[in-house]
Scaffold this motif. Structure first.
Motif, mmCIF file in Angstrom:
data_model
loop_
_atom_site.group_PDB
_atom_site.id
_atom_site.type_symbol
_atom_site.label_atom_id
_atom_site.label_comp_id
_atom_site.label_asym_id
_atom_site.label_seq_id
_atom_site.Cartn_x
_atom_site.Cartn_y
_atom_site.Cartn_z
ATOM 1 N N UNK B 226 63.337 -44.581 -8.030
ATOM 2 C CA UNK B 226 63.476 -44.204 -9.446
ATOM 3 C C UNK B 226 63.523 -45.434 -10.352
ATOM 4 N N UNK B 227 64.296 -46.426 -9.916
ATOM 5 C CA UNK B 227 64.508 -47.588 -10.783
ATOM 6 C C UNK B 227 63.345 -48.573 -10.734
ATOM 7 N N UNK B 228 62.674 -48.679 -9.586
ATOM 8 C CA UNK B 228 61.595 -49.650 -9.431
ATOM 9 C C UNK B 228 60.341 -48.991 -8.864
ATOM 10 N N UNK B 229 59.747 -48.061 -9.589
ATOM 11 C CA UNK B 229 58.540 -47.415 -9.060
ATOM 12 C C UNK B 229 57.433 -48.448 -8.818
ATOM 13 N N UNK B 230 56.762 -48.315 -7.679
ATOM 14 C CA UNK B 230 55.773 -49.315 -7.312
ATOM 15 C C UNK B 230 54.415 -49.041 -7.930
ATOM 16 N N UNK B 231 54.210 -47.836 -8.403
ATOM 17 C CA UNK B 231 52.906 -47.537 -8.988
ATOM 18 C C UNK B 231 53.091 -46.514 -10.101
ATOM 19 N N UNK B 232 52.061 -46.397 -10.911
ATOM 20 C CA UNK B 232 52.102 -45.433 -11.998
ATOM 21 C C UNK B 232 52.275 -44.021 -11.435
ATOM 22 N N UNK B 237 55.492 -39.225 -10.670
ATOM 23 C CA UNK B 237 55.842 -38.114 -9.794
ATOM 24 C C UNK B 237 57.340 -37.934 -9.672
ATOM 25 N N UNK B 238 58.089 -39.024 -9.813
ATOM 26 C CA UNK B 238 59.547 -38.934 -9.705
ATOM 27 C C UNK B 238 60.161 -39.278 -11.050
ATOM 28 N N UNK B 239 60.782 -38.322 -11.664
ATOM 29 C CA UNK B 239 61.486 -38.563 -12.921
ATOM 30 C C UNK B 239 60.550 -38.624 -14.126
#
Lengths: 287, 359
Positions: B226-232, B237-239
């Protein structure tokens, strides 16, 4: 007040009217079933035990006490059992293949199963006599290919009888099994496999029990059709393989013994009912 | 085997159905006792990956190892996995106890052993009193528990859940999520869940693998995801998030300056100058008013959605861009629709993603 009180007297007869309507709807079918199915059975039973002198069990004694007629009963049973068994062995894998077939192939396969049902059983039985007789297509082909020198006797043998009966009654076994197999969730087999069941174990513990209702329906249909078949044994094997059905026909048409024919009919009916009832019992049996 | 050593290893697994690549060189390592979710939209390959692990789908390339054993070419019935299907696939011709006993029976266990295991498994899922029932006499939630008990009873090396909770209604599903996680931790099970439900993924798992188009886009703990999504895609998709498109002006050591239609912004990311990017931030990072060292943008409030402990405020920032802020009740005044407001958010919580991966 008057508005609130009004519906009550209307509602009470409405229930009676509904019940009356229900009876009215059921009555015609009840009359038809009673008149067309139940009444003839009662008459058949009556004719088989009543003669000019009153109540008699002579017809049953003759049927169940003479070696010849016991042989006749055995012939009918044998025809029914063999046809049912062989039809089942062919139909079970066939139903799976049919369920797995997709698109046009499935339609074509289903049509080949359904279309012969439109042809009379007499036509189909005659077709088998043409195929199997000494100068028939099968013998001529085998001779032409040099596999045999002289024609093999095929028509008027028990083999011809069973082959013909299986062919003619096969759709009645395949279709009920297919109806069950087509709806079988493939997840059941997958669940069994992930739980450790080998393919053979999965078949006997899951697939077979889940398809049992279709098997039982097919067995009941094919057995009751083949045990009472008349045209098939008459055309494919003839006099030397008397069955209950051919005996009944002879009693009515040649010997003019309606009482005896009726008794044979009751015995045939009892055999069929016993098998169907046994099937229904098996399908309900909880494990 | 120690707690941290790899228990399930998926290495370079690919699978194609005709022209479609369903799995594209998947690598995944799961430790003993870990609960991992494969999260993604339908068609992302998550179910196929689960089936490949169970042995129900044969991968074209790659290897699967379970409990130190190469099971790539082992048929499913010799893998010792437990699967809970979306439809449960409970055997309708067997009783509840008969279903739970199935795996032990086909393994040829002794009757006393089977009875004990069935009782244990049924009491774990709190159905000890229903062993004699027929499957058709159970509610959906009870069937779900029987499916779980059946899978647990054989003590599999890994438990696989294929959208196993999705057939339950929302309230029951949320209760089961918490209960299932506790139960699996109690029996120290290693489990993989397949779901498209982000809440389920965040609730149930130690780690979440976000899948898209046959690849794992990110494998991380829920919090990090949630805090550090690796991709757009993972971000979307999450949050929820605010996303603004722009072009990189200058890049410096993991930080970029981006020209957007809402002005110049700074974000974390490595890009060449001139790259088209999306800058994004989670809604709870957006605050009313200015902050020092922060990105900011102004606009007119389009909607205000009160959700109890938080209020979601959507702002039309003009030029087709919008901002999404999540304000807690304690942040003082909540703006009203049509108010003109300014929102700001820290640069360290602003991420830049390549534009083309728009999901």
């Amino acid at each position: 007040m008057t508005e609130a009180a009004l519906p009550a007297p209307v509602a009470a007869p409405a229930v009676d009217r509904e019940r009356l309507a229900a009876i009215g709807f059921v009555l015609p079918s009840f009359v038809i079933i009673a008149g067309v199915f139940a009444l003839p059975l009662v008459l058949l039973l009556g004719v088989s035990v009543v003669d000019a002198n009153g109540l008699t069990f002579a017809h049953y004694k003759r049927l169940l006490g003479t070696p010849y007629y016991l042989g006749v009963i055995w012939n009918s049973l044998r025809l029914g059992l063999l046809t049912t068994l062989i039809a089942f062995l062919i139909s079970y894998p066939a139903a799976f293949a049919l369920a797995r077939a997709r698109g046009a192939l499935r339609s074509v396969l289903l049509a080949t199963l359904f279309l012969p049902l439109a042809a009379s059983v007499i036509v189909k039985a005659f077709a088998w006599t043409i195929l199997l007789r000494s100068d028939g297509i099968v013998n001529e082909t085998l001779i032409a290919l040099g596999i045999i020198e002289d024609p093999i006797r095929m028509i008027f043998t028990e083999t011809a009888l069973i082959v013909g009966a299986v062919n003619i009654f096969l759709p009645f076994m395949i279709l009920p099994i297919y109806a069950i197999v087509a709806q079988l969730d493939p997840r059941y087999a997958e669940a069994a496999a992930t739980l450790g069941a080998s393919p053979v174990g999965t078949f006997f513990r899951v697939i077979l029990p889940l398809t049992l209702p279709g098997i039982i329906a097919g067995v009941a249909l094919v057995f009751s059709l083949s045990v009472s078949a008349y045209v098939v044994p008459t055309l494919l094997i003839g006099e030397k393989y008397p069955t209950l059905a051919t005996t009944i026909a002879k009693a009515y048409l040649l010997a003019r013994e309606p009482g005896f024919g009726a008794a044979a009919g009751v015995v045939l009916l009892a055999i069929a009912i016993a098998v169907v009832a046994l099937s229904a019992r098996l399908s309900r049996e909880p494990k | 085997m120690s707690e941290s050593s790899p228990h399930l290893v998926v290495r370079g697994v690919s699978k194609r159905y005709g022209p479609t690549t369903v799995l594209d060189h998947i690598d995944l390592t799961i430790r003993r006792g870990e609960l991992v979710t494969l999260l993604g939209p339908s068609g992302c390959g998550k179910t196929t990956l689960l089936r490949a692990i169970a042995g129900l789908a044969q991968p074209d390339t790659g290897k699967v190892e379970l409990a130190g054993r190469d099971i790539t070419n082992v048929p499913p019935h010799k893998r010792n996995v437990g699967v809970v299907f979306q439809s449960y696939a409970l055997f309708p011709h067997l009783t509840v106890a008969g279903n739970v006993a199935f795996g032990l029976k086909v393994r040829g266990a002794a009757k006393r052993e089977i009875d004990a295991a069935v009782e244990r498994a049924l009491s774990l899922v709190k159905l000890g009193h229903l062993g004699g029932r027929r499957i058709s006499a159970l509610s959906g939630g009870q069937q779900q528990r029987v499916a779980l008990a059946r899978a647990i009873a054989v003590e599999p090396d890994v438990l696989l859940f294929d959208e196993a909770l999705s057939a339950l209604d929302r309230k029951l599903r949320e209760e089961m999520q918490v209960e299932l996680r506790r139960l699996l931790q109690d029996v120290k099970a290693t489990a993989i869940f397949v779901t498209h439900d982000q809440d389920e993924a965040l609730t149930m798992s130690d780690r979440v693998a976000v899948m898209n188009k046959g690849r794992i886009e990110q494998l991380a703990e829920p919090r990090e995801l949630y805090l550090r999504p690796a991709s757009l895609f993972a971000l979307n998709f999450v949050g929820l998030s605010t996303r603004i498109s722009g072009t990189v002006l200058a890049a410096d050591n993991g930080k970029v300056d981006v020209e957007t239609k809402l002005g110049r912004m700074s974000a974390l990311g490595n890009f060449q100058a001139g790259s088209p990017v999306i800058v994004a931030a989670r809604p709870e990072q957006l605050r009313l008013g200015e902050q020092g060292e922060a990105n900011s943008a102004a606009g007119r409030v389009r909607s205000v959605v009160f959700q109890g402990s938080r209020t979601l405020v959507e702002v039309d920032a003009g030029a087709g861009e919008s901002l999404l802020a999540e304000l807690s009740g304690r942040d003082g005044a909540i703006p009203r629709v049509h108010d003109e407001i300014r929102l700001s958010w820290p640069v360290t919580e602003t991420f830049a993603f390549p534009m083309e991966a728009q999901a």
